[in-house]
Design a protein around this motif. Structure first.
Motif, short mmCIF file in Angstrom:
data_model
loop_
_atom_site.label_atom_id
_atom_site.label_comp_id
_atom_site.label_asym_id
_atom_site.label_seq_id
_atom_site.Cartn_x
_atom_site.Cartn_y
_atom_site.Cartn_z
N ALA A 62 0.86 -1.19 0.00
CA ALA A 62 0.00 0.00 0.00
C ALA A 62 0.89 1.23 0.00
O ALA A 62 1.99 1.21 0.55
CB ALA A 62 -0.92 0.00 1.22
N THR A 103 -7.12 1.57 4.22
CA THR A 103 -6.25 1.32 3.06
C THR A 103 -5.64 -0.08 3.12
O THR A 103 -5.66 -0.82 2.13
CB THR A 103 -5.12 2.39 3.04
N ALA A 124 -6.33 -3.25 0.66
CA ALA A 124 -5.22 -3.91 -0.03
C ALA A 124 -5.25 -5.42 0.19
O ALA A 124 -4.82 -6.20 -0.66
CB ALA A 124 -3.89 -3.32 0.43
#
Ligand code: PXL
Length: 268
Positions: free
Chosen positions: A7, A226, A230
């Protein structure tokens, strides 16, 4: 050898480590995601001046160079999710928006950090306008706090119903999934955040941990979203996991000589 998900955070440095890229990287690591950083600015609190922000932008070319290196190293399968934190200037916003238009990401998580204390109000207004015009349309997931939700929606927020209306409005403007954070700002015993993605409305609640905001909570929440995206979570699953992650980090906050505590990320 593994090719694990990676990420990216496009964010500022907050030197003491509580917020910004430092909090993002710890959050990625705690969620078993490998992190890359494109640094946009450097914030150094000023202990001689009430811990106000000293803010220095990273040169636009250097931001582009970092993004070039990162996107050359990791292809679109390996690096499919990016987080955007503090950008800080209209020039940085234009640079980052340009890069995001060239290299597709499956998910773009925007923590719409609107004002950086220590900036001129005039400059901050330019920055807010540029963020709304150039970056918000590229986001697939937005995490506004109380103040940012009022600014992005144009609505006043006093209740959970108001926060929900703001989340709906921000979704209509952006097309993104929205996690609007009431945090400690709304009255009541619980910290309530609202998820809305055009179909599902879900209130995410946890008992408030004190009545004083903890630094790094916004960065940590968006970074946890996030990381979970991912790893393949849906936006709603990512929001639920991120809420639990930030709540645990607030409970286990770090104290220091600075006048605010910071979130301490716990391995999942
Ligand atoms: O929490 C917002 C934030 C984001 N990014 C950086 C910061 C801060 C607040 O201090 O310094 C770099």
């Amino acid at each position: 050898m593994t090719s694990a998900p990676v990420a990216l955070t496009i964010a500022g440095s907050e030197a003491t480590g509580g917020a910004g890229a430092q909090a993002d990287l710890r959050t990625f690591q705690a969620n078993h995601v490998f992190g890359a950083v494109a640094l946009t600015c450097i914030v150094s609190f000023d202990p001689k001046a009430d811990w106000g922000h000293r803010f220095v932008p990273v040169d636009a070319q250097v931001i582009s160079d970092q993004l070039e290196a990162i996107t050359a190293a990791y292809d679109e399968d390996q690096l499919s999710v990016t987080k955007i934190g503090m950008l800080g200037t209209p020039t940085t916003i234009a640079t980052v928006a340009g890069a995001l238009q060239q290299r597709p990401f499956r998910q773009v998580v925007l923590d719409p950090v609107l004002i950086c204390k220590g900036q001129e109000p005039g400059a901050a207004l330019d920055t807010d306008t540029a963020l709304k015009a150039q970056v918000l349309p590229l986001a697939t997931f937005v995490t506004p706090n109380h103040f940012e939700a009022e600014s992005l929606s144009g609505l006043e927020i006093h209740t959970v119903e108001d926060l929900t209306a703001a989340a709906v409005r921000i979704h209509e403007i952006s097309g993104a999934a929205v996690l609007a954070k009431g945090g400690i700002r709304l009255p009541g015993a619980d910290a309530v955040d609202v998820f809305y993605d055009g179909q599902t409305t879900e209130l995410l609640t946890a008992p408030k941990v004190g009545e004083v905001a903890v630094a790094g909570a916004g960065c940590t929440l968006a970074a946890a979203v996030t990381a979970r995206l991912a790893l393949g979570d849906s936006p709603l699953e990512a929001a639920r996991a991120a809420k639990a992650f930030v709540t645990a980090g607030i409970v286990d906050r770090l104290q220091s000589q600075a006048p605010f505590d910071v979130v301490r990320q716990q391995a999942v």
